[in-house]
Structures are given as C-alpha cells and as structure tokens.
Design an enzyme around this catalytic site. Structure first.
Site, PDB file in Angstrom:
ATOM      1  N   GLY A   1       0.247  43.615  70.232  1.00  0.00           N
ATOM      2  CA  GLY A   1       0.959  42.803  71.211  1.00  0.00           C
ATOM      3  C   GLY A   1       0.770  43.302  72.637  1.00  0.00           C
ATOM      4  O   GLY A   1       0.591  42.504  73.562  1.00  0.00           O
ATOM      5  N   SER A   2       0.779  44.601  72.820  1.00  0.00           N
ATOM      6  CA  SER A   2       0.671  45.153  74.179  1.00  0.00           C
ATOM      7  C   SER A   2      -0.651  44.732  74.821  1.00  0.00           C
ATOM      8  O   SER A   2      -0.684  44.289  75.974  1.00  0.00           O
ATOM      9  CB  SER A   2       0.774  46.675  74.146  1.00  0.00           C
ATOM     10  OG  SER A   2       2.014  47.073  73.610  1.00  0.00           O
TER      11      SER A   2
ATOM     12  N   ASN B   1      13.231  41.170  72.182  1.00  0.00           N
ATOM     13  CA  ASN B   1      13.143  42.175  71.120  1.00  0.00           C
ATOM     14  C   ASN B   1      14.419  43.005  70.964  1.00  0.00           C
ATOM     15  O   ASN B   1      14.633  43.608  69.928  1.00  0.00           O
ATOM     16  CB  ASN B   1      11.939  43.093  71.346  1.00  0.00           C
ATOM     17  CG  ASN B   1      11.853  43.603  72.756  1.00  0.00           C
ATOM     18  OD1 ASN B   1      11.855  42.821  73.706  1.00  0.00           O
ATOM     19  ND2 ASN B   1      11.773  44.892  72.911  1.00  0.00           N
TER      20      ASN B   1
ATOM     21  N   GLN C   1       8.213  38.635  68.745  1.00  0.00           N
ATOM     22  CA  GLN C   1       9.397  38.651  67.876  1.00  0.00           C
ATOM     23  C   GLN C   1       9.627  37.307  67.171  1.00  0.00           C
ATOM     24  O   GLN C   1      10.419  37.219  66.241  1.00  0.00           O
ATOM     25  CB  GLN C   1      10.649  39.009  68.696  1.00  0.00           C
ATOM     26  CG  GLN C   1      10.645  40.444  69.211  1.00  0.00           C
ATOM     27  CD  GLN C   1      10.864  41.486  68.124  1.00  0.00           C
ATOM     28  OE1 GLN C   1      11.456  41.198  67.077  1.00  0.00           O
ATOM     29  NE2 GLN C   1      10.391  42.694  68.346  1.00  0.00           N
TER      30      GLN C   1
ATOM     31  N   SER D   1       1.886  40.033  67.359  1.00  0.00           N
ATOM     32  CA  SER D   1       1.568  41.359  66.814  1.00  0.00           C
ATOM     33  C   SER D   1       1.901  41.397  65.331  1.00  0.00           C
ATOM     34  O   SER D   1       3.009  41.060  64.919  1.00  0.00           O
ATOM     35  CB  SER D   1       2.379  42.419  67.561  1.00  0.00           C
ATOM     36  OG  SER D   1       2.205  43.671  66.930  1.00  0.00           O
TER      37      SER D   1
ATOM     38  N   HIS E   1       2.388  43.792  63.083  1.00  0.00           N
ATOM     39  CA  HIS E   1       3.362  44.696  62.441  1.00  0.00           C
ATOM     40  C   HIS E   1       4.805  44.237  62.625  1.00  0.00           C
ATOM     41  O   HIS E   1       5.721  44.849  62.103  1.00  0.00           O
ATOM     42  CB  HIS E   1       3.155  46.154  62.881  1.00  0.00           C
ATOM     43  CG  HIS E   1       3.636  46.512  64.250  1.00  0.00           C
ATOM     44  ND1 HIS E   1       4.821  47.159  64.468  1.00  0.00           N
ATOM     45  CD2 HIS E   1       3.077  46.319  65.469  1.00  0.00           C
ATOM     46  CE1 HIS E   1       4.966  47.372  65.784  1.00  0.00           C
ATOM     47  NE2 HIS E   1       3.923  46.874  66.399  1.00  0.00           N
TER      48      HIS E   1
ATOM     49  N   THR F   1     -16.257  46.654  67.608  1.00  0.00           N
ATOM     50  CA  THR F   1     -16.349  46.123  66.248  1.00  0.00           C
ATOM     51  C   THR F   1     -14.955  45.768  65.749  1.00  0.00           C
ATOM     52  O   THR F   1     -14.020  46.552  65.882  1.00  0.00           O
ATOM     53  CB  THR F   1     -17.014  47.158  65.324  1.00  0.00           C
ATOM     54  OG1 THR F   1     -18.288  47.491  65.888  1.00  0.00           O
ATOM     55  CG2 THR F   1     -17.204  46.612  63.913  1.00  0.00           C
TER      56      THR F   1
ATOM     57  N   CYS G   1      10.788  51.672  72.611  1.00  0.00           N
ATOM     58  CA  CYS G   1       9.974  52.206  73.698  1.00  0.00           C
ATOM     59  C   CYS G   1      10.801  53.006  74.683  1.00  0.00           C
ATOM     60  O   CYS G   1      10.277  53.793  75.442  1.00  0.00           O
ATOM     61  CB  CYS G   1       9.276  51.061  74.438  1.00  0.00           C
ATOM     62  SG  CYS G   1       8.604  49.858  73.311  1.00  0.00           S
TER      63      CYS G   1
HETATM   64  C1  LIG Z   1       6.565  45.135  69.609  1.00  0.00           C
HETATM   65  C2  LIG Z   1       6.460  44.253  70.797  1.00  0.00           C
HETATM   66  C3  LIG Z   1       5.338  44.279  71.642  1.00  0.00           C
HETATM   67  C4  LIG Z   1       4.221  45.281  71.465  1.00  0.00           C
HETATM   68  O1  LIG Z   1       3.440  45.017  70.340  1.00  0.00           O
HETATM   69  P1  LIG Z   1       2.471  46.177  69.789  1.00  0.00           P
HETATM   70  O2  LIG Z   1       1.670  45.521  68.737  1.00  0.00           O
HETATM   71  O3  LIG Z   1       3.375  47.241  69.249  1.00  0.00           O
HETATM   72  O4  LIG Z   1       1.657  46.640  70.942  1.00  0.00           O
HETATM   73  C5  LIG Z   1       5.279  43.396  72.696  1.00  0.00           C
HETATM   74  N1  LIG Z   1       6.281  42.523  72.905  1.00  0.00           N
HETATM   75  C6  LIG Z   1       7.369  42.468  72.136  1.00  0.00           C
HETATM   76  C7  LIG Z   1       8.415  41.463  72.422  1.00  0.00           C
HETATM   77  C8  LIG Z   1       7.510  43.331  71.057  1.00  0.00           C
HETATM   78  O5  LIG Z   1       8.597  43.275  70.293  1.00  0.00           O
END
Ligand SMILES: *Cc1c(COP(=O)(O)O)cnc(C)c1O
Length: 403
Positions: A78-79, A159, A187, A207, A209, A245, A332
């Site tokens: 996500g970042s 989040n 989210q 993202s 995870h 890759t 974070c």
């Molecule tokens: C977790 C999160 C991110 C970051 O995602 P990563 O895959 O951990 O880099 C960005 N935005 C929100 C709202 C998140 O909850």
C-alpha cells in the site's frame, strides 16, 4: 490482574494492522514458490507459464474492483502504491502549472509524508477537516478545489477509527471539476464494496496483507488514460512503470485472497457488524469513555474508544497479559509518544487521545471473545484509573471531565 493468560494470543484484535493469511492464499503462495519459479519475462515455456499466472492474477484483481487488467499495477504494498499515485498526479499537475493538492488530516502516513515532501518541492497542500464524526463533507471538498488543483486524495476508510468516507460523492465532484481523484482503499478492499467505475475513482491503492493475503504485495489501480511516473526505474515489467522481477507467488496468492474475501464479504460483514456493535455497547458502559468516529458509517470490524484518565500504552500491555492483541491506533506510530494524528484530527485533546484503544476484530471473532474483551477492558481501565493522578484529580473535582 492476576488471571494472566501468558504470552500466547487468545484473541487477535488487530486486523487493521495486518491479517492472518487465509489457508487458500497460503497454499497458493507455497505451491507457486515450488512450481512456478520461472521469470515472467523469459521467453521459454516455463517463463511464459509464469507470465500467464501473473496475467490471470491481474485479471482477477481488476474484476474485483471493476477495472480493466491493464489498469492494475502490482507493487510492494500500500505504501508504494500511495507514493506512486500521488507522485504521478503531482508530475502531471506540474506540467500544466497546477500545483495544488487536496487531502485530509487523517490520512495514512504513506499519503501525508508524500504530501509533505511535495510541499518542500513547491506544491501547496490543503488538508480538509474530518470533523468529530471522522467524516469528510463532500461540499467542503468542492469548495476547496481551485483552478490549480491537480489532485484530491482521500482515503476510503480510515485505518484507526474505521470511518467510511462518501467516496462516490467526492469522486463525482472531482470528475465534474476535472480533477484527478485518488483513494487509499487499503482498509476497504475485501471488506466493503468498492467499484472504481461506480465510485468515480481515478486511482486507488490496495494492500494484500489487509485482506488475508501476504505482506509485501499491493496494487495501484490507475485509469488507463493516466500517465504514471516511475518510482523504480528498471526493466519493462508492469508496462515499464515499475522495474523489477514480479513477486509472482505473492501476487497470485493476493488474487486468491481477494477473490475469497469478496465471495464471503456479505456473510463476513454481517457477522463482524454484529460483533462490533456488541463490543461498542459493552465498552460504552465504562464511565467517561467515548467511541471515536461515527457509530454506523464505519468498517464492520472496527472499534475505537477513548477512556479518560488512562494511558493507552499501559492498557495495551495489560490486555496483552490477558491474551488480547490490540492497538492504540496506528501501528506506525507505536513506539512514539505522540498521540494519534487521527484522534487529534477529529478533535480529541492530547490527554484524551492518549487513552485510546483500537480493537479490529476478524471473521473468527466469537461472541465469547467479545464478552471476554469487554470484561478485560473494564477491569484494566478500572485498575489503571485506581492509581492515575489525572483520574484522582477528576474524581476530586480538581479537573473537569472531558468525556
Ligand atoms: C496498512 C496501510 C497502508 C500501508 O500498506 P503496506 O502494504 O503496509 O505498505 C496504507 N494505507 C492504509 C490505510 C493502511 O491501513
């Protein structure tokens, strides 16, 4: 305080920080590591087989949000997707002399810190108020748009406090004004319905995870007419917009997790909402407490409270002793003593924001778990207040209660 359950997690209530991988996603990941380790850019059959798996995953992900496969770019999470979306819009804006960006004060740091960097490069950023209920008002977005606005970036769901923004309305305003609209939907994806066409979204971040997929994999949706800027220069992967890759096992596993999350969304949301509302009702019985964010316009699994007269970190440690994995807000910011920027953005004062607790429950959370969490939080809050100087002053009338 002695009925500690040891180090083992009895209840995982930090699904906003990360989720456990689903068995199907894990199986896919392992099977591809073993069986499809070819390079998707290679021309021989084994590489081409990897390429096919990659493109199948891209199609599945695109279908899940109403996009076209060519509009999906896989990233490291996500970042990265947030950074690339914002950078791309800024680059396009700069070319046209448009250097104003609109966002909100309670975005994820991947957005806020990218915007801070752009400010240093000469961009002007307007951060909108998210009000006490944790919601952005579409009319305020409209009023903030100027002739030189190149981007509006507003998260789909927060989040920390879980509030769901009026994305469709905001998207419609941006479209009408001809301004690019990006949403960090990390989210939201896999938890509530998201459709880039219906919701008027130009760019979107996700993202894996956060929806029971693997860590280190995410994607950026960008409407096909948008020219993206590379963060990583390299080979021709991802249409030349991201060198390197591809993480094929991670990507294919993410697609499995997403399809699964969407297929079970209604059922999961119904269960989570029921558990969430029971948890909210139970915790509301604690005197001088308050739910953060709107009670209904929030993610099905999100509960976030402030308790006056206590300190969030101690609360978390004592809950951990009871086998409950919770958070004070954003993963974070843990480790820093600053209160959550999200809670400050919705108007909580420092003292109150320090006493926050986020419980983000999962599909496996049962009614017994909810009862245990309520009981545990009640006990721990009472215990911490019993030796809190602030609480003593409040009780003695030397200080005014805020909640
Ligand atoms: C977790 C999160 C991110 C970051 O995602 P990563 O895959 O951990 O880099 C960005 N935005 C929100 C709202 C998140 O909850």
């Amino acid at each position: 305080m002695n009925e500690a359950k040891g180090d083992s997690i009895v209840i995982y209530a930090d699904n906003a920080a990360t989720t456990k991988m689903s068995p199907a996603a894990t199986e896919k990941l392992i099977s591809l590591i073993n069986d499809a380790w070819g390079n998707p850019s290679s021309l021989y059959g084994f590489g081409q087989q990897a390429k096919e798996i990659l493109e199948e995953a891209r199609k599945d992900v695109a279908d899940a949000i109403g996009a076209e496969p060519r509009e999906i770019l896989f990233t490291s999470g996500g970042s990265e997707a947030d950074n690339q979306a914002i950078r791309s819009a800024a680059e396009l804006g700069k070319k046209n002399g448009k250097m104003h960006i609109i966002s909100t004060a309670f975005e994820h740091h991947a957005v806020l810190h990218t915007l801070e960097r752009l400010e240093k490069e000469g961009f002007e950023v307007t951060l909108l108020d998210v009000h006490e209920d944790g919601l952005v008002v579409p009319e305020e977005v409209e009023a903030a748009i100027r002739d030189d606005t190149c981007l509006v970036t507003i998260m789909f769901a927060n989040n920390e406090i879980g509030t769901i923004q009026p994305i469709r309305e905001i998207g419609a305003i941006c479209r009408q004004k001809g301004v690019l609209f990006h949403t960090d939907a990390v989210q939201a994806i896999g938890h509530i319905p998201v459709n880039v066409v219906d919701d008027n979204i130009d760019m979107l971040t996700a993202s894996a995870h956060k929806f029971h997929g693997p860590k280190g994999v995410g994607f950026l949706y960008a409407k096909k007419t948008i020219r993206l800027t590379n963060l990583i220069e390299g080979g021709a992967q991802e249409k030349g917009k991201r060198g390197g890759t591809e993480n094929l096992p991670g990507i294919a596993s993410s697609a499995v997790a997403l399809k699964e999350a969407i297929a079970n969304m209604d059922k999961n949301a119904a269960h989570l909402t029921e558990m969430r509302d029971k948890l909210i009702a139970g915790l509301s019985e604690i005197p001088h407490s308050a739910l953060n964010g709107d009670a209904k316009k929030r993610l099905p699994g999100n509960v976030n409270f402030c308790f006056e007269g206590i300190e969030g970190e101690s609360l978390l440690l004592l809950l951990d002793d009871k086998g409950i994995a919770a958070s004070s807000g954003s993963a974070c910011t843990s480790g820093s003593l600053d209160p959550s920027h999200v809670l400050l953005a919705i108007g909580r004062v420092h003292d109150v924001a320090h006493g926050s607790l986020r419980l983000t429950i999962g599909e496996e959370t049962t009614e017994e778990d909810v009862a245990y969490m309520i009981q545990s939080v009640k006990e721990v809050v009472e215990y911490l207040r019993s030796f809190s100087p602030i609480w003593r002053d409040l009780q003695a009338g030397k200080k005014e209660y805020i909640l």
